[in-house]
Motif scaffolding. Structure first.
Motif, PDB file in Angstrom:
ATOM      1  N   SER A 150     -20.760  46.569  66.563  1.00  0.00           N
ATOM      2  CA  SER A 150     -22.014  46.737  67.287  1.00  0.00           C
ATOM      3  C   SER A 150     -23.099  45.897  66.625  1.00  0.00           C
ATOM      4  CB  SER A 150     -22.455  48.208  67.276  1.00  0.00           C
ATOM      5  OG  SER A 150     -21.488  49.038  67.881  1.00  0.00           O
ATOM      6  N   PRO A 151     -24.114  45.500  67.385  1.00  0.00           N
ATOM      7  CA  PRO A 151     -25.235  44.788  66.766  1.00  0.00           C
ATOM      8  C   PRO A 151     -26.015  45.717  65.852  1.00  0.00           C
ATOM      9  CG  PRO A 151     -25.731  45.312  69.048  1.00  0.00           C
ATOM     10  CD  PRO A 151     -24.292  45.671  68.837  1.00  0.00           C
ATOM     11  N   ALA A 159     -31.815  51.669  73.110  1.00  0.00           N
ATOM     12  CA  ALA A 159     -31.042  50.429  72.990  1.00  0.00           C
ATOM     13  C   ALA A 159     -29.863  50.622  72.046  1.00  0.00           C
ATOM     14  CB  ALA A 159     -31.939  49.296  72.503  1.00  0.00           C
ATOM     15  N   THR A 160     -30.066  51.366  70.977  1.00  0.00           N
ATOM     16  CA  THR A 160     -28.969  51.663  70.049  1.00  0.00           C
ATOM     17  C   THR A 160     -27.884  52.471  70.755  1.00  0.00           C
ATOM     18  OG1 THR A 160     -30.431  51.629  68.117  1.00  0.00           O
ATOM     19  CG2 THR A 160     -28.361  52.842  67.892  1.00  0.00           C
ATOM     20  N   VAL A 283     -28.910  60.477  73.986  1.00  0.00           N
ATOM     21  CA  VAL A 283     -27.703  60.802  73.220  1.00  0.00           C
ATOM     22  C   VAL A 283     -27.140  59.492  72.658  1.00  0.00           C
ATOM     23  CG1 VAL A 283     -25.395  61.791  73.262  1.00  0.00           C
ATOM     24  CG2 VAL A 283     -27.216  62.807  74.659  1.00  0.00           C
ATOM     25  N   VAL A 284     -27.097  59.397  71.335  1.00  0.00           N
ATOM     26  CA  VAL A 284     -26.550  58.227  70.662  1.00  0.00           C
ATOM     27  C   VAL A 284     -25.105  58.533  70.299  1.00  0.00           C
ATOM     28  CG1 VAL A 284     -26.809  56.627  68.733  1.00  0.00           C
ATOM     29  CG2 VAL A 284     -28.835  57.690  69.738  1.00  0.00           C
ATOM     30  N   ASN A 290     -24.563  55.508  63.367  1.00  0.00           N
ATOM     31  CA  ASN A 290     -25.333  56.520  64.072  1.00  0.00           C
ATOM     32  C   ASN A 290     -26.515  56.944  63.183  1.00  0.00           C
ATOM     33  OD1 ASN A 290     -25.879  59.527  64.508  1.00  0.00           O
ATOM     34  ND2 ASN A 290     -24.492  59.160  66.210  1.00  0.00           N
ATOM     35  N   PRO A 291     -27.645  57.394  63.742  1.00  0.00           N
ATOM     36  CA  PRO A 291     -28.759  57.828  62.887  1.00  0.00           C
ATOM     37  C   PRO A 291     -28.402  58.885  61.858  1.00  0.00           C
ATOM     38  CG  PRO A 291     -29.522  57.587  65.140  1.00  0.00           C
ATOM     39  CD  PRO A 291     -28.023  57.400  65.171  1.00  0.00           C
ATOM     40  N   VAL A 292     -27.343  59.687  62.119  1.00  0.00           N
ATOM     41  CA  VAL A 292     -26.934  60.695  61.136  1.00  0.00           C
ATOM     42  C   VAL A 292     -25.605  60.339  60.469  1.00  0.00           C
ATOM     43  CG1 VAL A 292     -28.264  62.557  62.166  1.00  0.00           C
ATOM     44  CG2 VAL A 292     -25.929  62.156  62.948  1.00  0.00           C
TER      45      VAL A 292
END
Length: 347
Positions: A150-151, A159-160, A283-284, A290-292
């Motif tokens: 992933s970028p 966008a993420t 929802v990511v 991932n942020p977490v």
């Protein structure tokens, strides 16, 4: 936040092909010699940390940054600390506050008094407790270099979510697997094409032995650390941590672990959280960036947890939205040793 276990899809990642070398760089010419590594495995195996240098003034705006110059003795020390479960965070060969705190915690746990000096005596004691080789060789596999990738994530959460949260490259995946920075991985293996399996690289001989028997965790907001203890009060592990911020502080007092979610997704719900990332629910998907991060340890205080991070180099150096953020590998190790009911005390 809500979390679920998800498996990342697999695929093939291909970088832009390299052109043929110009005539003066063909095999056999002097300029085609293999590039020299920043450090060798032998230098690290026997290294002693350099004496601390006096602090240098910050470079002027626009001035070039100092060249990356890892210390072989510091790499050795950080690997030994990592293997002893007194984590320095990411292994970079530079030291810093996370490493000093890990040293101080290890000295105190071993009954060696106060202090955070990275000296020969400390290395000798750490090495006596762990006589294994510091560095090892590893052969890249097809799985190591396969995507999808992933970028890099930006500030736009939506966008993420659309782009995905996989590793950005095989080099990032390998650096995290061996608990190190990408510059150190590249510096140890100059000229390596990380997109091609079958190559042999030099990496830290880290271990990923799971933690067991955690009875309580103490999160020190001033020190920016998390400590895990067993039922008898023995310190099992020390981790540097990013813990809240002045705008969104971490909880105070005592909470409990309610569960663990490996490979969690991340849900931003403006109706449940106090920080502003817009009015839309996002929802990511799961992924190491991932942020977490790669694991979530859920706490009894709603929306709070102990979790991994998409950027291990920033642990203990930036702020969070109130949770306790560790490197992915530290969070995974801690998660393996906890169960519902383990107490978490914030001091």
């Amino acid at each position: 936040m809500s979390f679920r276990i998800a498996l990342a899809a697999t695929g093939l990642f291909v970088l832009a092909a390299c052109g043929a070398p110009p005539p003066d760089q063909r095999p056999g010419s002097p300029s085609a010699a293999a590039p020299r590594p920043l450090l060798t495995a032998d230098q690290i195996e026997t290294g002693q940390p350099r004496p601390p240098a006096p602090p240098e003034p910050a470079p002027a705006e626009g001035a070039p940054l100092p060249a990356y110059a890892p210390d072989p003795g510091m790499v050795r020390l950080q690997i030994l600390l990592d293997r002893s479960r007194f984590s320095p965070g990411v292994i970079d060969g530079l030291g810093g506050e996370n490493t000093r705190q890990a040293i101080a915690a290890w000295r105190k746990a071993e009954g060696l008094g106060e202090g955070d000096a990275a000296d020969a005596d400390l290395l000798q004691r750490l090495a006596a407790a762990d006589a294994g080789r510091i560095m090892t060789r590893y052969v890249l596999t097809a799985a190591d270099v396969a995507g999808p990738f992933s970028p890099p994530a930006g500030a736009d959460l939506a966008a993420t979510a659309r782009a995905g949260t996989n590793y950005t490259s095989a080099r990032e995946r390998l650096a995290e697997r061996f608990h190190m920075t990408e510059p150190l991985l590249q510096g140890l293996n100059p000229g390596v094409d990380f997109r091609r399996p079958g190559q042999t690289i030099v990496v830290p001989a880290v271990t990923n032995a799971p933690l067991a028997g955690v009875a309580r965790i103490v999160v020190d907001k001033t020190e920016r650390s998390a400590r895990a203890y067993d039922a008898s009060g023995t310190l099992l592990a020390f981790y540097p941590a990013t813990i809240g911020s002045s705008e969104r502080p971490a909880p105070s007092g005592t909470v409990t672990v309610t569960g663990v979610a490996p490979e969690p997704d991340y849900t931003y719900d403006p109706e449940r959280v106090s920080y502003d990332r817009g009015d839309a629910r996002i929802v990511v998907p799961a992924g190491p960036n991932n942020p977490v991060g790669s694991v979530w340890i859920d706490l009894s205080r709603d929306t709070y947890g102990i979790h991994g991070s998409p950027d291990p180099s920033k642990i203990g150096k930036t702020a969070s939205n109130g949770c306790v953020r560790l490197t992915n590998w530290d969070a995974e190790q801690l998660a393996a040793g906890v169960k519902p009911g383990v107490t978490v005390r914030f001091i």
